[in-house]
Design an enzyme around this catalytic site. Structure first.
Site, PDB file in Angstrom:
ATOM      1  N   ASP A   1       0.856  -1.180   0.000  1.00 56.55           N
ATOM      2  CA  ASP A   1       0.000   0.000   0.000  1.00 56.55           C
ATOM      3  C   ASP A   1       0.899   1.239   0.000  1.00 56.55           C
ATOM      4  O   ASP A   1       1.640   1.478   0.964  1.00 56.55           O
ATOM      5  CB  ASP A   1      -0.842  -0.047   1.289  1.00 56.55           C
ATOM      6  CG  ASP A   1      -2.119   0.724   1.178  1.00 56.55           C
ATOM      7  OD1 ASP A   1      -2.127   1.758   0.502  1.00 56.55           O
ATOM      8  OD2 ASP A   1      -3.117   0.302   1.796  1.00 56.55           O
TER       9      ASP A   1
ATOM     10  N   HIS B   1     -10.531  -1.703   5.117  1.00 62.68           N
ATOM     11  CA  HIS B   1     -10.235  -1.196   6.450  1.00 62.68           C
ATOM     12  C   HIS B   1     -10.870   0.172   6.716  1.00 62.68           C
ATOM     13  O   HIS B   1     -10.719   0.699   7.809  1.00 62.68           O
ATOM     14  CB  HIS B   1      -8.722  -1.083   6.590  1.00 62.68           C
ATOM     15  CG  HIS B   1      -8.176  -0.074   5.623  1.00 62.68           C
ATOM     16  ND1 HIS B   1      -8.188  -0.288   4.266  1.00 62.68           N
ATOM     17  CD2 HIS B   1      -7.663   1.168   5.814  1.00 62.68           C
ATOM     18  CE1 HIS B   1      -7.702   0.776   3.659  1.00 62.68           C
ATOM     19  NE2 HIS B   1      -7.373   1.676   4.580  1.00 62.68           N
TER      20      HIS B   1
HETATM   21  C1  GLC Z   1      -7.099   6.245   2.483  1.00 61.54           C
HETATM   22  C2  GLC Z   1      -6.871   5.080   3.417  1.00 61.54           C
HETATM   23  C3  GLC Z   1      -7.285   5.506   4.784  1.00 61.54           C
HETATM   24  C4  GLC Z   1      -6.413   6.654   5.212  1.00 61.54           C
HETATM   25  C5  GLC Z   1      -6.458   7.773   4.183  1.00 61.54           C
HETATM   26  C6  GLC Z   1      -5.336   8.737   4.400  1.00 61.54           C
HETATM   27  O1  GLC Z   1      -8.424   6.596   2.364  1.00 61.54           O
HETATM   28  O2  GLC Z   1      -7.546   3.956   2.947  1.00 61.54           O
HETATM   29  O3  GLC Z   1      -7.237   4.461   5.709  1.00 61.54           O
HETATM   30  O4  GLC Z   1      -6.849   7.140   6.444  1.00 61.54           O
HETATM   31  O5  GLC Z   1      -6.310   7.308   2.876  1.00 61.54           O
HETATM   32  O6  GLC Z   1      -4.118   8.164   4.051  1.00 61.54           O
END
Ligand code: GLC
Length: 545
Positions: free
Chosen positions: A95, A320
């Site tokens: 990620d 998540h």
């Molecule tokens: C994305 C992620 C999330 C995070 C956000 C900021 O939406 O999936 O979990 O808080 O980006 O990085």
């Protein structure tokens, strides 16, 4: 890599398996369950960020892109995991959070120390007549600008104040990111998920007009395409990797552009429109039953248009950042198996690559929390404050909203057994486990007849081998039916008909099923004479030749 044969399993590393007793999952814990994942049949594991991070946003605040967070293990552990997964035909997807870094990242620390090169890695603006540079709110609440006295300037953070937005307009930043990708490709990584990647082009710094949050100034800008193309040409294109972009508030036109192969940007995109159908007045922190017609309209629109324009969808209910779909769109009390199987059938029979979240395959549900203190997530706590102080909700109302909407619902520790802490940890788990682990746990579920797990296995095998489900076109049926979601996938005059009842009552059926035979369904029998589908019944049928 051929997207149409991939099935991606998402692991929240902090919640999968702890092997050290510190209450947080780790890489060796994941390695220890690879046989389980191989048995399930998935082809790729996506991990949420495992890099060093102060964990203000659970790893999405990265302080070093080319190292492993010691909490999760070592680089050796990571290499072992990649190798062992590879032996089982499973790739690892990382990620990449390229929209922002943690303010603890070396780049930001150098910027703060006054180093001009690194200062230009981030986005700084002067205040406007004693006001913030723009009136944009941050996505986690509060303003999107943090004042830094030393420079008498504000630094942009679309998320938490400790997540400073990177300045991708600076070619040096893009070069750094290319090198990060090359580093992980050399380690054998087979996929990348790019976090909120359609926000990386900040087009203009203007105040949001009334009723807008300013998203139009930093979402889906034209340079997003250029930057993605550069990452493709300089790092991704020469490696056999799968890439998926997480797109915030996007459009089908933009996503087809990002994902059509000839543009050389991404393999596919996540969008979230279908997960806003239970937002009252478009607000997340509200309670409302989901709007079934809107959900179907969105599926129809995205499936058909992406196909017409040659783009590719990443299909999912859970991740998540979302409550568990079984609690949200199904009925975990009266029809746990039927509704869990129906929901996953929807993801696997549409055109695109299916993704699901650890624990979906055993029917994990939302957390039955007892108080706001049971939550860890920064967004949930900010929301609880907002609901209390701005909307004057009672404690019970706030808890009910968090129980339905908190991101922690999709982050609770994996329920392996019905023993202490579900077999997740011998220590104190970082987040509460669900009380339903007594019955909802992998060990018990794997022994059940017709288990949710078995159904996932069958669907995964089907998706990996059936060309109609992989490549078939989509024809929508029963567009305005109040209960049923139905479509036909067609390829070379072969047809698969899918019909799903989204409700806990029988749903009258006007389709003639006599020409079809069953491939898979979630009840033990199939009756082509049936005048209705049973509660949450899902049929995947093939037209007889
Ligand atoms: C994305 C992620 C999330 C995070 C956000 C900021 O939406 O999936 O979990 O808080 O980006 O990085």
């Amino acid at each position: 890599m051929d997207c149409s044969k991939q099935v991606v399993y998402q692991i929240y590393p902090k919640s999968f398996q702890d092997t050290t007793g510190n209450g947080r999952g780790d890489l060796n814990g994941i390695t220890s369950h690879l046989d389980y994942l191989q048995d399930l049949g998935i082809t790729m594991i996506w991990f949420n960020p495992i890099f060093p991070s102060p964990q203000k946003d659970n790893g999405y605040d990265v302080s070093n892109y080319t190292a492993i967070n010691p909490d999760y293990g070592t680089m050796d552990d990571f290499e072992t995991l990649v190798r062992e997964a590879g032996k089982r035909g499973i790739g690892i997807m990382l990620d990449m959070v390229f929209n922002h870094t943690s303010t603890e990242h070396e780049w930001f620390q150098k910027a703060l120390a006054g180093n001009r090169k690194y200062k230009d890695y981030y986005i700084w603006k002067k205040g406007k007549d004693g006001h913030l540079p723009t009136n944009w709110p941050s996505k986690f609440g509060g303003p999107a600008w943090q004042y830094v006295e030393k420079f008498d300037e504000y630094c942009l953070h679309l998320f938490d104040p400790t997540q400073a937005d990177l300045n991708l307009a600076n070619p040096d930043v893009r070069n750094e990111l290319v090198n990060v990708l090359k580093f992980w490709i050399e380690k054998g990584v087979k996929g990348f998920r790019f976090d909120v990647v359609n926000l990386i082009d900040k087009m203009a710094f203007e105040d949001a007009p009334e009723g807008s949050e300013g998203k139009e100034f930093y979402t889906d800008g034209p340079k997003v395409n250029d930057y993605l193309h550069q990452l493709h040409v300089e790092a991704l294109g020469n490696a056999d990797v799968l890439t998926v972009g997480e797109m915030s508030a996007t459009s089908v036109e933009k996503c087809s552009g990002y994902s059509k192969p000839e543009n050389e940007e991404l393999s596919m995109c996540f969008n979230f429109h279908h997960l806003k159908v239970d937002y009252k007045d478009k607000q997340k922190w509200t309670l409302m039953p989901f709007d079934f017609q809107e959900l179907k309209d969105l599926f129809f629109e995205w499936d058909v248009k992406m196909e017409e324009e040659g783009g590719w969808n990443a299909l999912f209910w859970n991740c998540h950042d979302q409550p568990r779909a079984l609690s949200r769109f199904g009925d975990p009390v009266h029809y746990p198996k039927e509704s869990a199987k129906m929901l996953v059938s929807v993801i696997f029979t549409r055109r695109g690559t299916p993704y699901f979240l650890y624990g979906d395959e055993i029917g994990m549900t939302n957390l039955n929390s007892r108080s706001v203190a049971d939550y860890d997530d920064v967004e949930s706590h900010n929301a609880a404050d907002m609901l209390k102080h701005e909307q004057h909700k009672s404690d019970d109302e706030i808890l009910a909203i968090l129980q339905a909407k908190s991101r922690d619902n999709g982050r609770t520790p994996m329920q392996w057994t019905n023993g202490t802490n579900g077999g997740f940890t011998s220590g104190q788990p970082w987040l509460r486990l669900n009380d339903n682990l007594e019955t909802v746990n992998a060990e018990s579920v794997l022994q059940e007849e017709d288990s949710i797990y078995d159904y996932y296995k069958k669907l995964i095998a089907l998706k990996k081998t059936n060309p109609i489900l992989q490549h078939g076109t989509t024809r929508t049926l029963l567009q305005t039916d109040k209960n049923l979601y139905a479509y036909v996938r067609e390829l070379d005059s072969e047809e698969i008909l899918c019909v799903h009842n989204f409700f806990g009552h029988p749903a009258p059926l006007s389709l003639d099923l006599h020409e079809y035979e069953r491939i898979l369904s979630n009840y033990s029998d199939f009756d082509p004479d049936a005048l209705a589908l049973r509660p949450y019944e899902s049929l995947i049928l093939k037209k007889k030749n």
